[in-house]
Design a protein around this motif. Structure first.
Motif, mmCIF file in Angstrom:
data_model
loop_
_atom_site.group_PDB
_atom_site.id
_atom_site.type_symbol
_atom_site.label_atom_id
_atom_site.label_comp_id
_atom_site.label_asym_id
_atom_site.label_seq_id
_atom_site.Cartn_x
_atom_site.Cartn_y
_atom_site.Cartn_z
ATOM 1 N N UNK A 296 0.847 -1.194 0.000
ATOM 2 C CA UNK A 296 0.000 0.000 0.000
ATOM 3 C C UNK A 296 0.879 1.240 0.000
ATOM 4 N N UNK A 297 0.413 2.264 -0.716
ATOM 5 C CA UNK A 297 1.134 3.520 -0.769
ATOM 6 C C UNK A 297 0.166 4.673 -0.570
ATOM 7 N N UNK A 298 0.690 5.781 -0.115
ATOM 8 C CA UNK A 298 -0.110 7.009 -0.012
ATOM 9 C C UNK A 298 0.812 8.208 -0.165
ATOM 10 N N UNK A 299 0.252 9.288 -0.660
ATOM 11 C CA UNK A 299 0.953 10.561 -0.738
ATOM 12 C C UNK A 299 0.124 11.596 0.006
ATOM 13 N N UNK A 300 0.777 12.291 0.926
ATOM 14 C CA UNK A 300 0.133 13.359 1.693
ATOM 15 C C UNK A 300 0.834 14.678 1.409
ATOM 16 N N UNK A 301 0.059 15.745 1.392
ATOM 17 C CA UNK A 301 0.610 17.099 1.426
ATOM 18 C C UNK A 301 0.288 17.646 2.809
ATOM 19 N N UNK A 302 1.297 17.785 3.635
ATOM 20 C CA UNK A 302 1.104 18.042 5.063
ATOM 21 C C UNK A 302 0.242 16.914 5.624
ATOM 22 N N UNK A 303 -0.933 17.219 6.137
ATOM 23 C CA UNK A 303 -1.793 16.179 6.715
ATOM 24 C C UNK A 303 -2.959 15.806 5.792
ATOM 25 N N UNK A 304 -2.912 16.260 4.561
ATOM 26 C CA UNK A 304 -4.014 16.011 3.631
ATOM 27 C C UNK A 304 -3.661 14.882 2.667
ATOM 28 N N UNK A 305 -4.499 13.856 2.653
ATOM 29 C CA UNK A 305 -4.296 12.736 1.746
ATOM 30 C C UNK A 305 -4.580 13.165 0.312
ATOM 31 N N UNK A 306 -3.607 12.950 -0.570
ATOM 32 C CA UNK A 306 -3.774 13.294 -1.976
ATOM 33 C C UNK A 306 -3.969 12.078 -2.871
ATOM 34 N N UNK A 307 -3.414 10.942 -2.454
ATOM 35 C CA UNK A 307 -3.495 9.740 -3.292
ATOM 36 C C UNK A 307 -3.168 8.530 -2.445
ATOM 37 N N UNK A 308 -3.863 7.438 -2.696
ATOM 38 C CA UNK A 308 -3.466 6.164 -2.092
ATOM 39 C C UNK A 308 -3.827 5.035 -3.044
ATOM 40 N N UNK A 309 -3.096 3.959 -2.910
ATOM 41 C CA UNK A 309 -3.278 2.837 -3.826
ATOM 42 C C UNK A 309 -2.823 1.555 -3.141
ATOM 43 N N UNK A 310 -3.532 0.472 -3.431
ATOM 44 C CA UNK A 310 -3.161 -0.848 -2.911
ATOM 45 C C UNK A 310 -2.975 -1.811 -4.065
ATOM 46 N N UNK A 311 -1.889 -2.544 -4.031
ATOM 47 C CA UNK A 311 -1.664 -3.610 -5.010
ATOM 48 C C UNK A 311 -1.643 -4.940 -4.289
#
Length: 353
Positions: A14-29
């Motif tokens: 699983x991956x995620x990208x945050x800008x500060x504390x805001x979730x911008x993207x996540x994905x699970x393979x």
């Protein structure tokens, strides 16, 4: 602040990208059993999972530009709860851990990508967080001590959020946390410390989709000395090819639960037995808390299954109030720790086991 979060599990990444504390993207393979079976050792999966990380970011159009990378911790030496910088000693221990699990790969991928980008890399609340009381460690064999290996990151995060939701402090509550995933851990959280928990990785507590759990010792010894199996094969029976994988040839609990709900065997008996083994562990943790249980919290991916939650509740609802927090908060918890480490609100610990 751009934060990349990496969370390898036994059957997924699983991956995620945050800008500060805001979730911008996540994905699970998801990684199929056949894909995982190609690798003799978990460490052999490193390049596959590293490339999967790069491919996922590329396909999402996310440039490899981050201020910090944080990963799920690994099975290193026992440490207190906290955020740890991925320095050379920690990286070496991740590479050479005597215990195998995909979580060891998270820090290695994070360190590699961070070195390429030129940013710091951390882990937080690794599975080896150790707060067990002395009585919980002792066994009847002098050279064997029980180890604290569990889903520390998720269960600590879920426990704190539950406490906040009821207007209490985590440090003031007695909780039993049941993490239902590829591995299953059941921990007694007494006033902010996990005083007893099963080794969720390799041979203690309930069986799970891919782990055998506690096994009658004498029968296991007979198999070990039968001459039919290598040490490696025995260890794979315990972790990776045990549990539901051994009983019904799959780790897909959703499919097993659907068949069990329609009374199909051997799926129903296998899944019901797994839930019963979890329930017995919950009862043991009630003893750890001397019967003073403020809540039993069921979390992890399998908690999405109504069949599994109902099947577990029927055995344990007499022990205390039951709260379901399906899924896991590991990605958000990791991002929270990375943001705190970078802003100075959370201290960064050096790995000194």
């Amino acid at each position: 602040m751009k934060i990349l979060v990496i969370n390898p599990g036994s059957t997924s990444t699983k991956w995620a990208v945050y800008h500060d504390r805001e979730l911008k993207w996540k994905h699970t393979q998801q990684h199929s059993s056949s894909e995982i079976a190609k690798f003799s050792h978990v460490n052999d999966q490193l390049e596959m999972r590293r490339q999967a990380t790069i491919d996922a970011l590329t396909q999402a159009g996310i440039p490899m530009e981050f201020d910090v990378i944080i990963a799920r911790g690994g099975l290193v030496k026992p440490v207190p709860s906290g955020v740890y910088r991925l320095d050379r000693k920690l990286i070496d221990d991740l590479k050479n851990s005597e215990l195998e699990h995909a979580c060891n790969l998270g820090g290695l991928i994070a360190a590699d990508l961070a070195d390429f980008i030129g940013c710091p890399a951390y882990i937080a609340d690794p599975e080896v967080v150790d707060e067990m009381i002395p009585e919980a460690r002792i066994t009847g064999i002098r050279m064997i001590r029980r180890r604290s290996i569990f889903h520390a990151l998720n269960t600590k995060a879920v426990a704190r959020r539950y406490a906040w939701s009821v207007g209490r402090r985590y440090e003031d509550l007695n909780l039993i946390l049941v993490h239902l995933g590829g591995g299953i851990s059941v921990g007694a959280h007494r006033k902010g410390k996990v005083i007893d928990v099963n080794n969720a990785l390799n041979g203690d507590g309930p069986f799970s989709p891919e782990r055998a759990g506690s096994i009658p010792a004498d029968q296991l010894v007979e198999i070990c000395f039968s001459g039919m199996y290598t040490q490696r094969e025995i260890k794979q029976m315990l972790n990776g090819r045990g549990g539901l994988q051994a009983l019904v040839n799959t780790t897909d609990v959703e499919k097993v639960a659907d068949k069990a709900a329609h009374g199909r065997q051997p799926y129903k008996l296998a899944l019901d037995a797994m839930l019963y083994s979890v329930a017995k562990e919950v009862g043991a943790r009630a003893v750890s808390l001397q019967g003073k249980v403020d809540a039993i919290i069921i979390t992890g991916g399998i908690a999405h299954s109504d069949y599994c939650v109902r099947g577990l509740k029927k055995w344990i609802e007499w022990i205390g109030p039951i709260v379901v927090r399906a899924g896991e908060d590991e990605l958000d918890s990791l991002a929270f720790n990375a943001y705190g480490a970078m802003t100075g609100s959370i201290p960064v610990s050096e790995y000194t086991p």
